[in-house]
Design an enzyme around this catalytic site. Structure first.
Site, mmCIF file in Angstrom:
data_model
loop_
_atom_site.group_PDB
_atom_site.id
_atom_site.type_symbol
_atom_site.label_atom_id
_atom_site.label_comp_id
_atom_site.label_asym_id
_atom_site.label_seq_id
_atom_site.Cartn_x
_atom_site.Cartn_y
_atom_site.Cartn_z
ATOM 1 N N ASP A 187 13.197 -21.226 -83.243
ATOM 2 C CA ASP A 187 12.989 -20.855 -81.891
ATOM 3 C C ASP A 187 11.606 -20.554 -81.820
ATOM 4 O O ASP A 187 10.808 -21.028 -82.425
ATOM 5 C CB ASP A 187 14.037 -19.794 -81.760
ATOM 6 C CG ASP A 187 14.430 -19.589 -80.231
ATOM 7 O OD1 ASP A 187 13.527 -18.945 -79.391
ATOM 8 O OD2 ASP A 187 15.494 -19.979 -79.817
ATOM 9 N N ARG B 157 6.377 -12.328 -68.273
ATOM 10 C CA ARG B 157 6.181 -12.520 -69.710
ATOM 11 C C ARG B 157 5.002 -12.747 -70.079
ATOM 12 O O ARG B 157 4.927 -13.891 -70.832
ATOM 13 C CB ARG B 157 7.369 -13.194 -70.144
ATOM 14 C CG ARG B 157 7.845 -12.738 -71.431
ATOM 15 C CD ARG B 157 8.913 -13.918 -71.753
ATOM 16 N NE ARG B 157 9.434 -13.430 -72.948
ATOM 17 C CZ ARG B 157 9.926 -14.577 -73.959
ATOM 18 N NH1 ARG B 157 9.525 -15.876 -74.088
ATOM 19 N NH2 ARG B 157 10.384 -14.091 -75.171
ATOM 20 N N LYS C 73 15.732 -27.282 -77.690
ATOM 21 C CA LYS C 73 15.952 -26.184 -76.812
ATOM 22 C C LYS C 73 14.547 -26.109 -75.790
ATOM 23 O O LYS C 73 13.628 -25.747 -76.090
ATOM 24 C CB LYS C 73 16.316 -24.802 -77.410
ATOM 25 C CG LYS C 73 16.557 -23.759 -76.535
ATOM 26 C CD LYS C 73 16.779 -22.609 -77.471
ATOM 27 C CE LYS C 73 16.960 -21.284 -76.657
ATOM 28 N NZ LYS C 73 17.012 -20.083 -77.465
ATOM 29 N N TRP C 74 15.000 -26.706 -74.493
ATOM 30 C CA TRP C 74 13.985 -26.630 -73.405
ATOM 31 C C TRP C 74 14.273 -25.410 -72.466
ATOM 32 O O TRP C 74 14.990 -25.460 -71.754
ATOM 33 C CB TRP C 74 14.118 -28.059 -72.748
ATOM 34 C CG TRP C 74 13.043 -28.220 -71.584
ATOM 35 C CD1 TRP C 74 12.917 -27.679 -70.693
ATOM 36 C CD2 TRP C 74 12.227 -29.395 -71.765
ATOM 37 N NE1 TRP C 74 11.759 -28.138 -69.876
ATOM 38 C CE2 TRP C 74 11.291 -29.181 -70.500
ATOM 39 C CE3 TRP C 74 11.795 -30.443 -72.551
ATOM 40 C CZ2 TRP C 74 10.368 -30.168 -70.339
ATOM 41 C CZ3 TRP C 74 10.787 -31.351 -72.277
ATOM 42 C CH2 TRP C 74 10.188 -31.250 -71.175
ATOM 43 N N ASP C 75 13.220 -24.659 -72.762
ATOM 44 C CA ASP C 75 13.029 -23.095 -72.126
ATOM 45 C C ASP C 75 12.308 -23.167 -70.986
ATOM 46 O O ASP C 75 11.470 -24.015 -70.685
ATOM 47 C CB ASP C 75 12.865 -21.965 -73.176
ATOM 48 C CG ASP C 75 13.487 -20.863 -72.971
ATOM 49 O OD1 ASP C 75 13.851 -20.579 -71.802
ATOM 50 O OD2 ASP C 75 13.498 -19.891 -73.892
ATOM 51 N N MET C 76 12.559 -22.255 -70.285
ATOM 52 C CA MET C 76 11.676 -21.818 -68.934
ATOM 53 C C MET C 76 11.826 -20.663 -68.548
ATOM 54 O O MET C 76 12.977 -20.138 -67.894
ATOM 55 C CB MET C 76 12.143 -22.917 -67.593
ATOM 56 C CG MET C 76 11.301 -23.255 -66.683
ATOM 57 S SD MET C 76 11.415 -21.812 -65.403
ATOM 58 C CE MET C 76 10.809 -22.877 -63.969
ATOM 59 N N CYS D 78 17.473 -24.442 -71.182
ATOM 60 C CA CYS D 78 17.653 -22.725 -71.199
ATOM 61 C C CYS D 78 16.589 -22.430 -70.390
ATOM 62 O O CYS D 78 15.613 -23.036 -69.996
ATOM 63 C CB CYS D 78 17.327 -22.426 -72.578
ATOM 64 S SG CYS D 78 16.682 -20.836 -72.995
ATOM 65 N N ASP E 149 21.051 -15.007 -72.302
ATOM 66 C CA ASP E 149 20.382 -14.226 -73.366
ATOM 67 C C ASP E 149 21.364 -13.075 -73.818
ATOM 68 O O ASP E 149 21.069 -12.289 -74.885
ATOM 69 C CB ASP E 149 18.964 -13.609 -73.095
ATOM 70 C CG ASP E 149 17.867 -14.773 -73.107
ATOM 71 O OD1 ASP E 149 18.195 -15.858 -73.614
ATOM 72 O OD2 ASP E 149 16.862 -14.751 -72.610
#
Ligand code: GLA
Length: 701
Positions: free
Chosen positions: A339, A416, A449-452, A499, A521
């Protein structure tokens, strides 16, 4: 035949297995909606397009229920299309010109403004087998001056007039996504939407309407969604005249799109369905549609995944990941995912986003040694990225401060500690594609895992003329889809997970580019029951990732047994997120046994039909059952929330089995007929708070 045209009445009927959807041309040339619901025997059963409601002190013409409600004339309800012509005229009257049928499932109706060379095509696709209709609009500027689009819906849905409309929808917030809410629809307008740049945790683009009486297995249910991953809007509007109109499509808030001469603008696809067999059937139709039409690699089973995020957070390195990989392989994990924290100077969430090179301190020899180790252990390797974002403390931002959305001279709002890259820009799209392509070419990576992790704020694009800046809401999503499309074409073996700080980007628009979603989450197994329930109303089980994580849970501090955590997570595509280094031998053995068991039922869970037998919203407990297509296996999950007064758990009646067949359950060491399981039911043995049981029934040969 899925599409029927009746020439004498100038009307069309879209026929699915169990529904008819009809509209026709009225004497003003408008496309009037006539019927959506149960099948009709004869054409004469449908109302006439001119047969509008008559109310005192309201122009009858204003009670129009057009298939796309253009804003003009008496149109006082939410518009399906609103625009301004170059000369400042803001009136739109769309009249029917012609139709064509493509293949045997697509109907295209061409409409034209009464005065201007503006063409609107209404495109319908009939998904006969799933009782669904896909719709979108294409808008063509055939004139020689630009026009400005201000509101573009993919679909306007009309419903039978009824006194008791009830709306179901999915809402929540971070850590509490996709909670099912229900309320009566009274006069006025309810808006479900995202203005945040991504699909959002707060509201999901899905709705259902019933008449206050539908339950899981009976009753009429209308439902649908918007296939778009940001800036969507669904309005649910009950007029004073008791009609209900739902508009679904792009959010008109802070949006305009300049359509230049010769250009075409395409709305998102909207999906709508009708069922006369309750919410369970409605969900199942969506699940099956998504599996066959949208999701990638949907015929393959999703592997059991390990992800160390909750265990190690940013503290990843070659040695610790290798250690975890060894333990993960030993308990039966098939895909090992590293991750956040592997790249740039990423030691916490303040730095490094945007710098997609392997951190040389954490991985001195690159990722290869870890990937080799993971593969030699018989697992595939996956990696986390968050390509649309940048930290101010990054080389990328120092090089390209102009690449983020911003209004010049105004302060930024960070979330964040990160800012949003302007993915509407082609150079930014190319940057993302290039580093992703390099990452996937140089390393044997099977999963991304393509997060945003944040919403858009200050969405300015200073290099563009003012009147084109508001296009970013749509151009960003189009840019994202185009990058994913290019990556998938070049790296067909790689699977993707959508994600967004958990479940902020779960929708049908991104489905064609991904295999799965990160659901939330919040990995607390009890909270998850409600999140997963809501998710199941709209989305396919196989795509729903659920992890077993450590206790006390980091979100809410709750401690539950490993068994309860596994049972909750086994109801989707299973993942493991515990710190395996801290697990005792007994815990490792227990985990390994659950994973082994999961593999014996995963096909039933991932591809089977889901029955919501008892809702987590009830005080009693939760029961969810899965049955495979051949009805040879069923998995029943039951959860007791809080033990009260030592009451025994209610018998749970199963569904979807073969009544004549005999089934055997090893857990209960019992043999029962399908009929008995479906009529008398099973009595789960649950005693303690957060107790759970998995009962598998296999058909006897
Ligand atoms: C988001 C994701 C998590 C994890 C972190 C990493 O919150 O939802 O699963 O990947 O980002 O920063």
């Amino acid at each position: 035949m899925a599409i029927l045209y009746v020439e004498e009445n100038q009307m069309w009927v879209l026929r699915t297995r169990r529904s008819d959807y009809a509209f026709g041309v009225d004497s003003f040339g408008r496309l009037q909606h006539l019927h959506w619901g149960g099948k009709q025997g004869n054409i004469s059963d449908f109302p006439h397009p001119d047969d509008l409601q008559k109310w005192v002190w309201e122009a009858q013409e204003g009670n129009s229920r057009e298939e796309i409600m253009p804003w003009g004339g008496y149109a006082f309800t939410e518009p399906g299309l609103k625009m301004t012509f170059a000369d400042g005229v803001r009136d739109l009257k769309l009249q029917y010109i012609q139709y064509e049928v493509e293949g045997d499932d697509k109907l295209i109706l061409t409409l034209k403004d009464a005065r201007e060379p503006l063409i609107v095509k209404l495109v319908y696709r009939v998904l006969e087998e799933y009782d669904l209709i896909e719709r979108h609009v294409d808008i063509y500027n055939d004139g020689d001056k630009p026009v400005s689009l201000e509101s573009v819906m993919g679909a306007v849905w009309h419903f039978p007039i009824h006194p008791d409309y009830r709306l179901s929808y999915l809402a929540g917030h971070w850590g509490a996504e996709t909670q099912l809410l229900r309320e009566p629809v009274l006069q006025g307008k309810k808006v479900l939407e995202s203005r945040r740049g991504q699909t959002s945790h707060q509201c999901n683009p899905w709705f259902a309407i019933d008449f206050g009486e539908a339950v899981e297995e009976s009753g009429e249910v209308y439902y649908g969604g918007v296939s778009f991953s940001g800036h969507w809007k669904i309005t649910v509007e009950r007029t004073p005249y008791q009609t209900l109109q739902i508009n679904a499509g792009l959010n008109d808030f802070d949006f305009t799109w300049q359509l230049d001469p010769g250009e075409v603008f395409t709305s998102p696809i909207c999906v709508g369905g009708y069922s006369n067999a309750g919410f369970g059937d409605a969900s199942w139709n969506l699940h099956a549609y998504q599996k066959s039409e949208l999701l990638q690699k949907s015929n393959e089973l999703r592997p059991v995944l390990y992800n160390s995020w909750e265990a190690t957070m940013f503290d990843v390195n070659e040695k610790s990941q290798m250690q975890l990989a060894e333990k993960a392989a030993a308990i039966g994990v098939e895909l090992f995912v590293i991750d956040d924290g592997w790249f740039g100077q990423r030691n916490d969430d303040k730095v490094g986003l945007g710098d997609w090179y392997v951190n040389p301190v954490k991985f001195p020899d690159g990722l290869r040694p870890l990937i080799d180790r993971v593969q030699s252990l018989g697992m595939k390797f996956g990696i986390w990225v968050e390509p649309e974002m940048v930290n101010a403390d990054s080389d990328l931002y120092r090089r390209h401060p102009e690449w983020i959305y911003h209004f010049p001279g105004r302060p930024f709002t960070e979330m964040r500690n990160q800012r949003v890259l302007n993915v509407a820009r082609e150079d930014v799209q190319n940057y993302i594609f290039t580093f992703m392509d390099r990452l996937l070419t140089e390393n044997d990576i099977s999963f991304v895992k393509w997060d945003m992790n944040r919403n858009f704020t200050e969405p300015g694009w200073p290099e563009r003329p003012h009147d084109k800046q508001k296009e970013i809401w749509v151009r960003h999503v189009q840019g994202l889809y185009s990058i994913l499309r290019r990556l998938r074409e070049k790296h067909p073996g790689v699977s993707f997970e959508s994600c967004s700080g958990g479940g902020g980007r779960i929708d049908m628009g991104i489905m064609p580019y991904v295999e799965q979603f990160w659901t939330s989450d919040n990995t607390d197994p009890f909270d998850r029951l409600a999140i997963q329930e809501g998710y199941s109303y709209a989305y396919n089980t196989k795509a729903m990732m659920a992890w077993v994580t450590d206790v006390p849970n980091y979100v809410n501090g709750r401690t539950t047994t490993l068994r309860y955590r596994f049972h909750s997570a086994m109801m989707g595509s299973l993942g493991i997120g515990v710190d395996l280094n801290a697990f005792s031998t007994t815990e490792l053995e227990e985990a390994s046994a659950y994973i082994k068991q999961y593999k014996t039922i995963r096909e039933t869970i991932q591809d089977g039909r889901l029955f919501r037998l008892m809702s987590p919203r009830s005080k009693l407990g939760t029961a969810v059952q899965y049955v495979n297509e051949s009805r040879s296996q069923s998995a029943l999950f039951v959860f007791l929330h809080a033990q009260r007064f030592r009451h025994p758990f209610m018998p749970v009646r199963l569904r979807g089995l073969d009544p004549e067949a005999l089934y055997y359950s090893a857990e209960l060491n019992e043999e029962r007929s399908g009929r008995s399981l479906m009529t008398i039911g099973v009595r789960p043995d649950l005693k303690a708070d957060y107790d759970s049981q998995l009962i598998v029934w296999n058909k006897k040969e």
